[in-house]
Design a protein around this motif. Structure first.
Motif: not given
Length: 78
Positions: A22-25
């Protein structure tokens, strides 16, 4: 640096995989585990607390009373 092999129960494995996905980065599993261990030990007093950010107001009479409203103007003017 210490290397360790750990065994995670299925629920922790799934939660970690879900978190990383789920992390954008992109984030490495190692970084997530190190951060979690650091926070866990810090809360229990085994690691020093991070430095506290101490913001102090300007001295009285600085002459600027609209900086909080016009901060962009002050930061871009020369």
């Amino acid at each position: 640096m210490k290397r360790a092999t750990i065994t995670l129960p299925d629920d922790l494995e799934q939660a970690l995989e879900h978190f990383v996905a789920e992390q954008a980065v992109p984030v490495q599993l190692t970084a997530v585990v190190q951060s979690a261990v650091r926070e866990y030990l810090g809360e229990r007093g085994y690691l020093p607390s991070p430095a506290v950010l101490r913001i102090r107001p300007a001295e009285r009479g600085s002459g600027k009373d609209d900086v909080s409203v016009s901060h962009d103007q002050y930061l871009t003017s020369r």
